[in-house]
Scaffold this motif. Structure first.
Motif, PDB file in Angstrom:
ATOM      1  N   LEU A   4       0.841  -1.193   0.000  1.00  0.00           N
ATOM      2  CA  LEU A   4       0.000   0.000   0.000  1.00  0.00           C
ATOM      3  C   LEU A   4       0.878   1.245   0.000  1.00  0.00           C
ATOM      4  O   LEU A   4       1.843   1.329   0.768  1.00  0.00           O
ATOM      5  N   ALA A  24      -3.134   0.171  -3.921  1.00  0.00           N
ATOM      6  CA  ALA A  24      -2.737  -1.163  -3.488  1.00  0.00           C
ATOM      7  C   ALA A  24      -2.235  -1.989  -4.657  1.00  0.00           C
ATOM      8  O   ALA A  24      -2.680  -1.827  -5.791  1.00  0.00           O
ATOM      9  N   PHE A  29      -7.489  -6.529  -4.740  1.00  0.00           N
ATOM     10  CA  PHE A  29      -7.914  -5.385  -3.949  1.00  0.00           C
ATOM     11  C   PHE A  29      -9.422  -5.338  -3.791  1.00  0.00           C
ATOM     12  O   PHE A  29      -9.938  -5.028  -2.713  1.00  0.00           O
TER      13      PHE A  29
END
Length: 123
Positions: A4, A24, A29
Motif C-alpha cells: 500500500l 494497493a 484489492f
C-alpha cells in the motif's frame, strides 16, 4: 502480500480540504475492506473511516463524520479519503490499511498497512 502506498498529505490551513489516496498492489484489492487510520504525536493510532469491498458500507469516527468521505475505485486499486473543513486536531500521520474480511473499526483486525502520509493543519 499487499503493498500500500499513501499520498496526498501536506500542510493546509484550518478550514481547507485535502484528498488522500492509497493505491494497493499484490492481491485482489476489490475483495477486501479498506480503512483509514491516523496517529498524532504521542497518541495511539485511531480509526478514521472504513469502506466495504463494493463501496456500499462505510463507517466513520464521530470526530470526522460529516467532514470526511471515504471512497474507492476498484478498477484503479485505490481508496480515497476526502477531508473537508480540516481542523488543527486533524493533524496526524494518516495510514491506509487492508482487511481481508468485512469492515472493522479495530486497527488490530487489519492485515496490511501503508507507511503513512503526513497531514498538518495550521490554525
Amino acid at each position: 502480500q499487499v503493498h500500500l502506498v499513501e499520498s496526498g498529505g501536506q500542510l493546509v490551513q484550518a478550514g481547507g480540504s485535502l484528498r488522500l489516496s492509497c493505491t494497493a498492489s499484490g492481491r485482489t484489492f476489490s475483495s477486501y475492506a479498506m480503512g483509514w487510520f491516523r496517529q498524532a504525536p504521542g497518541k495511539e493510532r485511531e480509526f478514521v473511516a472504513t469502506i466495504g469491498w463494493n463501496g456500499v458500507i462505510k463507517y466513520y469516527a464521530d470526530s470526522v463524520k460529516g467532514r470526511f468521505t471515504i471512497s474507492r475505485d476498484n478498477a484503479k486499486n485505490t481508496v480515497y479519503l476526502q477531508m473537508n473543513s480540516l481542523k488543527p486536531e486533524d493533524t496526524a500521520v494518516y495510514y491506509c490499511a487492508v482487511r481481508t474480511a468485512v469492515t472493522s473499526r479495530d486497527r488490530y483486525e487489519y492485515d496490511y498497512w501503508g507507511q503513512g502520509t503526513q497531514v498538518t493543519v495550521s490554525s
